[in-house]
Design a protein around this motif. Sequence first.
Motif, PDB file in Angstrom:
ATOM      1  N   PRO A 117      -0.663   5.530   1.980  1.00 37.83           N
ATOM      2  CA  PRO A 117       0.418   5.216   2.909  1.00 37.83           C
ATOM      3  C   PRO A 117       1.828   5.473   2.370  1.00 37.83           C
ATOM      4  CG  PRO A 117      -1.284   3.565   3.110  1.00 37.83           C
ATOM      5  CD  PRO A 117      -1.640   4.419   1.911  1.00 37.83           C
ATOM      6  N   TRP A 118       1.994   5.649   1.070  1.00 38.41           N
ATOM      7  CA  TRP A 118       3.315   6.022   0.549  1.00 38.41           C
ATOM      8  C   TRP A 118       3.841   7.269   1.255  1.00 38.41           C
ATOM      9  CZ3 TRP A 118       2.698   5.551  -5.481  1.00 38.41           C
ATOM     10  CH2 TRP A 118       3.155   4.300  -5.899  1.00 38.41           C
ATOM     11  N   ALA A 119       2.958   8.236   1.469  1.00 34.79           N
ATOM     12  CA  ALA A 119       3.384   9.475   2.133  1.00 34.79           C
ATOM     13  C   ALA A 119       3.840   9.204   3.564  1.00 34.79           C
ATOM     14  CB  ALA A 119       2.264  10.508   2.112  1.00 34.79           C
ATOM     15  N   LEU A 120       3.256   8.203   4.206  1.00 32.19           N
ATOM     16  CA  LEU A 120       3.659   7.839   5.570  1.00 32.19           C
ATOM     17  C   LEU A 120       5.087   7.300   5.598  1.00 32.19           C
ATOM     18  CD1 LEU A 120       0.389   6.000   6.683  1.00 32.19           C
ATOM     19  CD2 LEU A 120       1.011   8.388   7.088  1.00 32.19           C
ATOM     20  N   ILE A 121       5.458   6.592   4.533  1.00 31.51           N
ATOM     21  CA  ILE A 121       6.819   6.058   4.442  1.00 31.51           C
ATOM     22  C   ILE A 121       7.818   7.209   4.446  1.00 31.51           C
ATOM     23  CG2 ILE A 121       8.473   4.881   2.927  1.00 31.51           C
ATOM     24  CD1 ILE A 121       6.085   3.116   1.984  1.00 31.51           C
ATOM     25  N   ASP A 122       7.597   8.185   3.566  1.00 32.67           N
ATOM     26  CA  ASP A 122       8.545   9.285   3.451  1.00 32.67           C
ATOM     27  C   ASP A 122       8.532  10.202   4.665  1.00 32.67           C
ATOM     28  OD1 ASP A 122       9.809   9.669   0.375  1.00 32.67           O
ATOM     29  OD2 ASP A 122       8.180   8.251   0.608  1.00 32.67           O
ATOM     30  N   ALA A 123       7.426  10.217   5.405  1.00 30.73           N
ATOM     31  CA  ALA A 123       7.370  10.990   6.643  1.00 30.73           C
ATOM     32  C   ALA A 123       8.078  10.254   7.782  1.00 30.73           C
ATOM     33  CB  ALA A 123       5.922  11.291   7.022  1.00 30.73           C
ATOM     34  N   GLY A 124       8.394   8.981   7.564  1.00 33.66           N
ATOM     35  CA  GLY A 124       9.121   8.206   8.564  1.00 33.66           C
ATOM     36  C   GLY A 124       8.303   7.810   9.770  1.00 33.66           C
ATOM     37  N   LYS A 135      -2.444  -3.370  -2.925  1.00 32.85           N
ATOM     38  CA  LYS A 135      -1.500  -4.491  -3.005  1.00 32.85           C
ATOM     39  C   LYS A 135      -0.108  -4.103  -3.503  1.00 32.85           C
ATOM     40  CE  LYS A 135      -3.633  -5.743  -7.354  1.00 32.85           C
ATOM     41  NZ  LYS A 135      -4.537  -6.654  -8.009  1.00 32.85           N
ATOM     42  N   SER A 136       0.010  -3.139  -4.413  1.00 33.18           N
ATOM     43  CA  SER A 136       1.333  -2.775  -4.930  1.00 33.18           C
ATOM     44  C   SER A 136       2.142  -1.921  -3.958  1.00 33.18           C
ATOM     45  CB  SER A 136       1.202  -2.041  -6.272  1.00 33.18           C
ATOM     46  OG  SER A 136       0.584  -0.787  -6.098  1.00 33.18           O
ATOM     47  N   VAL A 137       1.516  -1.438  -2.882  1.00 40.07           N
ATOM     48  CA  VAL A 137       2.197  -0.602  -1.889  1.00 40.07           C
ATOM     49  C   VAL A 137       2.721  -1.449  -0.724  1.00 40.07           C
ATOM     50  CG1 VAL A 137       1.850   1.351  -0.295  1.00 40.07           C
ATOM     51  CG2 VAL A 137       0.735   1.356  -2.534  1.00 40.07           C
ATOM     52  N   ARG A 138       2.204  -2.642  -0.570  1.00 41.76           N
ATOM     53  CA  ARG A 138       2.504  -3.456   0.613  1.00 41.76           C
ATOM     54  C   ARG A 138       3.989  -3.757   0.795  1.00 41.76           C
ATOM     55  NH1 ARG A 138      -2.704  -7.169  -0.378  1.00 41.76           N
ATOM     56  NH2 ARG A 138      -4.214  -5.555   0.136  1.00 41.76           N
ATOM     57  N   ILE A 139       4.686  -4.115  -0.271  1.00 36.75           N
ATOM     58  CA  ILE A 139       6.111  -4.432  -0.146  1.00 36.75           C
ATOM     59  C   ILE A 139       6.905  -3.191   0.267  1.00 36.75           C
ATOM     60  CG2 ILE A 139       6.712  -4.090  -2.579  1.00 36.75           C
ATOM     61  CD1 ILE A 139       8.080  -6.912  -0.391  1.00 36.75           C
ATOM     62  N   GLU A 142       6.462  -2.863   4.004  1.00 39.28           N
ATOM     63  CA  GLU A 142       7.280  -3.851   4.710  1.00 39.28           C
ATOM     64  C   GLU A 142       8.747  -3.426   4.716  1.00 39.28           C
ATOM     65  OE1 GLU A 142       6.423  -7.487   2.634  1.00 39.28           O
ATOM     66  OE2 GLU A 142       4.416  -7.642   3.522  1.00 39.28           O
ATOM     67  N   ASN A 143       9.235  -2.973   3.563  1.00 42.59           N
ATOM     68  CA  ASN A 143      10.638  -2.552   3.456  1.00 42.59           C
ATOM     69  C   ASN A 143      10.929  -1.311   4.297  1.00 42.59           C
ATOM     70  OD1 ASN A 143      11.272  -4.652   1.717  1.00 42.59           O
ATOM     71  ND2 ASN A 143      10.922  -3.439  -0.121  1.00 42.59           N
ATOM     72  N   ALA A 144       9.900  -0.509   4.591  1.00 46.96           N
ATOM     73  CA  ALA A 144      10.074   0.721   5.374  1.00 46.96           C
ATOM     74  C   ALA A 144       9.929   0.482   6.877  1.00 46.96           C
ATOM     75  CB  ALA A 144       9.081   1.786   4.911  1.00 46.96           C
TER      76      ALA A 144
END
Length: 186
Positions: A117-124, A135-139, A142-144
């Motif tokens: 899901p990190w890639a989903l953040i940068d794809a907006g 668990k380390s990606v969850r925050i 939330e911030n995105a």
Amino acid sequence: MSSQLNGKRILIITSNTGIERDELLNPLEALRGYGATVTHASSKGGLTQTFVGDTEKDQAVESDLQLSDVVSGSFDALVIPGGTVNADTLRQDIAALRLIKDFAQSGKIIAAICHGPWALIDAGVIKGKTLTAYKSVRIDLENAGAADVVDAEVKECMANGWTLITSRTPDDLPTFNEAIAKAVAD
């Protein structure tokens, strides 16, 4: 397995290194077992290096295409495996981000596991979505702008005109694969 996905085409995208072995090979084999045509595209094409965990090199896997050569309209669903290096590299890959945006804008299925899901953040594309992740990606999610980040084996969210399926870790792969197959079949 059945042939419930005959005629369906699924794209799995990775970088060329740092892919969690089971998060690439398990969905690839399971979805093919359901009858789908599964294509693996990597950033540079050619060999991709898988790992067990973040440090133990495993097998190299030949990808079918280079990401920049992929046409999103040819596929019914997109799968993004995890691995911290893989996910961190994909989130900086212009071709990967273009594909993710294209799938979301076309109302298609996107599935991501672990750090994927990190890639989903940068794809907006995660604003307003409910999902799960390592668990380390969850925050970060939330911030995105994710609507909610839950601790569940698999989470399917059909908000904003497209379907997102997420899971936390390789332990969730059987349920993750089944959720993808069911969504693509429907």
